[in-house]
Design a protein around this motif. Structure first.
Motif, PDB file in Angstrom:
ATOM      1  N   ILE A 153      76.245 -24.562  72.033  1.00  0.00           N
ATOM      2  CA  ILE A 153      75.080 -24.736  71.149  1.00  0.00           C
ATOM      3  C   ILE A 153      74.518 -26.149  71.296  1.00  0.00           C
ATOM      4  O   ILE A 153      73.309 -26.347  71.441  1.00  0.00           O
ATOM      5  N   THR A 154      75.405 -27.129  71.297  1.00  0.00           N
ATOM      6  CA  THR A 154      74.966 -28.524  71.446  1.00  0.00           C
ATOM      7  C   THR A 154      74.263 -28.728  72.779  1.00  0.00           C
ATOM      8  O   THR A 154      73.191 -29.351  72.842  1.00  0.00           O
ATOM      9  N   ALA A 155      74.843 -28.201  73.843  1.00  0.00           N
ATOM     10  CA  ALA A 155      74.267 -28.374  75.176  1.00  0.00           C
ATOM     11  C   ALA A 155      72.934 -27.638  75.322  1.00  0.00           C
ATOM     12  O   ALA A 155      71.962 -28.188  75.852  1.00  0.00           O
ATOM     13  N   PHE A 156      72.889 -26.407  74.847  1.00  0.00           N
ATOM     14  CA  PHE A 156      71.657 -25.618  74.953  1.00  0.00           C
ATOM     15  C   PHE A 156      70.515 -26.297  74.205  1.00  0.00           C
ATOM     16  O   PHE A 156      69.392 -26.400  74.711  1.00  0.00           O
ATOM     17  N   PHE A 157      70.802 -26.783  73.008  1.00  0.00           N
ATOM     18  CA  PHE A 157      69.729 -27.414  72.255  1.00  0.00           C
ATOM     19  C   PHE A 157      69.397 -28.801  72.775  1.00  0.00           C
ATOM     20  O   PHE A 157      68.308 -29.313  72.519  1.00  0.00           O
ATOM     21  N   GLY A 158      70.294 -29.412  73.555  1.00  0.00           N
ATOM     22  CA  GLY A 158      69.927 -30.636  74.270  1.00  0.00           C
ATOM     23  C   GLY A 158      68.778 -30.341  75.229  1.00  0.00           C
ATOM     24  O   GLY A 158      67.820 -31.111  75.345  1.00  0.00           O
ATOM     25  N   LEU A 159      68.860 -29.194  75.911  1.00  0.00           N
ATOM     26  CA  LEU A 159      67.765 -28.738  76.780  1.00  0.00           C
ATOM     27  C   LEU A 159      66.512 -28.485  75.948  1.00  0.00           C
ATOM     28  O   LEU A 159      65.426 -28.986  76.266  1.00  0.00           O
ATOM     29  N   SER A 160      66.675 -27.733  74.878  1.00  0.00           N
ATOM     30  CA  SER A 160      65.539 -27.393  74.031  1.00  0.00           C
ATOM     31  C   SER A 160      64.875 -28.643  73.459  1.00  0.00           C
ATOM     32  O   SER A 160      63.642 -28.753  73.442  1.00  0.00           O
ATOM     33  N   ASN A 161      65.701 -29.601  72.994  1.00  0.00           N
ATOM     34  CA  ASN A 161      65.164 -30.848  72.440  1.00  0.00           C
ATOM     35  C   ASN A 161      64.298 -31.562  73.454  1.00  0.00           C
ATOM     36  O   ASN A 161      63.210 -32.057  73.131  1.00  0.00           O
ATOM     37  N   ARG A 162      64.764 -31.641  74.670  1.00  0.00           N
ATOM     38  CA  ARG A 162      64.030 -32.375  75.697  1.00  0.00           C
ATOM     39  C   ARG A 162      62.731 -31.668  76.080  1.00  0.00           C
ATOM     40  O   ARG A 162      61.695 -32.311  76.264  1.00  0.00           O
ATOM     41  N   MET A 163      62.772 -30.350  76.152  1.00  0.00           N
ATOM     42  CA  MET A 163      61.539 -29.608  76.458  1.00  0.00           C
ATOM     43  C   MET A 163      60.523 -29.777  75.320  1.00  0.00           C
ATOM     44  O   MET A 163      59.342 -29.994  75.563  1.00  0.00           O
ATOM     45  N   ALA A 164      60.994 -29.681  74.080  1.00  0.00           N
ATOM     46  CA  ALA A 164      60.085 -29.823  72.941  1.00  0.00           C
ATOM     47  C   ALA A 164      59.469 -31.221  72.902  1.00  0.00           C
ATOM     48  O   ALA A 164      58.261 -31.376  72.672  1.00  0.00           O
ATOM     49  N   SER A 165      60.295 -32.225  73.155  1.00  0.00           N
ATOM     50  CA  SER A 165      59.781 -33.601  73.099  1.00  0.00           C
ATOM     51  C   SER A 165      58.794 -33.890  74.211  1.00  0.00           C
ATOM     52  O   SER A 165      57.714 -34.448  73.973  1.00  0.00           O
ATOM     53  N   VAL A 166      59.126 -33.506  75.427  1.00  0.00           N
ATOM     54  CA  VAL A 166      58.257 -33.813  76.572  1.00  0.00           C
ATOM     55  C   VAL A 166      56.947 -33.035  76.510  1.00  0.00           C
ATOM     56  O   VAL A 166      55.889 -33.571  76.854  1.00  0.00           O
ATOM     57  N   THR A 167      57.002 -31.790  76.036  1.00  0.00           N
ATOM     58  CA  THR A 167      55.763 -31.006  75.965  1.00  0.00           C
ATOM     59  C   THR A 167      54.901 -31.390  74.765  1.00  0.00           C
ATOM     60  O   THR A 167      53.745 -30.991  74.689  1.00  0.00           O
ATOM     61  N   GLY A 168      55.466 -32.161  73.836  1.00  0.00           N
ATOM     62  CA  GLY A 168      54.707 -32.530  72.643  1.00  0.00           C
ATOM     63  C   GLY A 168      54.649 -31.417  71.617  1.00  0.00           C
ATOM     64  O   GLY A 168      53.731 -31.361  70.799  1.00  0.00           O
ATOM     65  N   MET A 169      55.655 -30.530  71.633  1.00  0.00           N
ATOM     66  CA  MET A 169      55.683 -29.402  70.714  1.00  0.00           C
ATOM     67  C   MET A 169      55.856 -29.897  69.275  1.00  0.00           C
ATOM     68  O   MET A 169      56.760 -30.672  68.987  1.00  0.00           O
ATOM     69  N   MET A 170      54.981 -29.458  68.406  1.00  0.00           N
ATOM     70  CA  MET A 170      55.031 -29.860  66.998  1.00  0.00           C
ATOM     71  C   MET A 170      55.526 -28.702  66.136  1.00  0.00           C
ATOM     72  O   MET A 170      55.251 -27.539  66.439  1.00  0.00           O
TER      73      MET A 170
END
Length: 196
Positions: free
Chosen positions: A163-180
């Motif tokens: 869960i921690t690793a998967f959401f590390g991916l998700s966090n980075r995608m959300a941040s880089v894409t500017g997802m609000m």
């Protein structure tokens, strides 16, 4: 809404994506932005949500787990805060408030889980999740032993790690894409729903 990558039109998406997105909209009353932001690449969307569901809804793949839904969301909220991911802290914090039935706990774990109103078991779980998040190369047998004391088995530890690793991916995608975060997330679990 994503500021760097425009959302695709739902009507132009493959049927399986469109169907799932509309199902989520029906259930939640809105479409969480992550469903649209990742839909620009259907194969990646399918892989992402398949793994998401396997981790966060293990019964959907015929697996049982000793982690509660609240535990899972607590891991996501805490580690997403460490990764400074606004989208995931707000979205998963909202879900955490609902599952734990504690309106303050999501804010507490997002700011400083060590001072949050959580159990010693949850504290041990989050200590480990944070080590995976920030120093996974330093995980050792003593970390497993500390979790075993609280009743976690090795499969639970796998879940915390995944869960921690998967959401590390998700966090980075959300941040880089500017997802609000969708505005709806901010009030979820804070104020009672009005009955119709």
């Amino acid at each position: 809404m994503s500021t760097r990558y425009p959302f695709p039109d739902i009507q132009n998406l493959p049927e399986d994506l469109r169907s799932k997105i509309l199902e989520v909209q029906e259930k939640a009353g809105f479409v969480p932005n992550v469903f649209l932001a990742l839909a620009r690449r259907p194969a990646e969307w399918r892989a992402f949500f398949a793994y998401h569901d396997a981790l966060m809804v293990p019964e959907s793949v015929g697996r049982t787990s000793n982690l509660t839904k609240g535990d899972r969301e607590m891991i996501v909220t805490t580690t997403s805060a460490a990764n400074q991911c606004l989208y995931c802290v707000v979205a998963h914090g909202a879900i955490l408030r609902i599952y734990e039935k504690k309106p303050l706990v999501a804010d507490q774990v997002a700011v400083n889980y060590r001072k949050a109103d959580i159990t010693p078991r949850q504290r041990a779980m989050l200590d480990f999740a944070m080590k995976v998040c920030t120093a996974s190369d330093q995980v050792e047998d003593a970390d497993f032993a500390a979790l075993h004391v609280h009743g976690f088995d090795d499969e639970d530890i796998w879940d915390i790690t995944a869960i921690t690793a998967f959401f590390g991916l998700s966090n980075r995608m959300a941040s880089v894409t500017g997802m609000m975060p969708n505005p709806e997330f901010y009030l979820m679990g804070r104020v009672p729903k009005t009955k119709v």
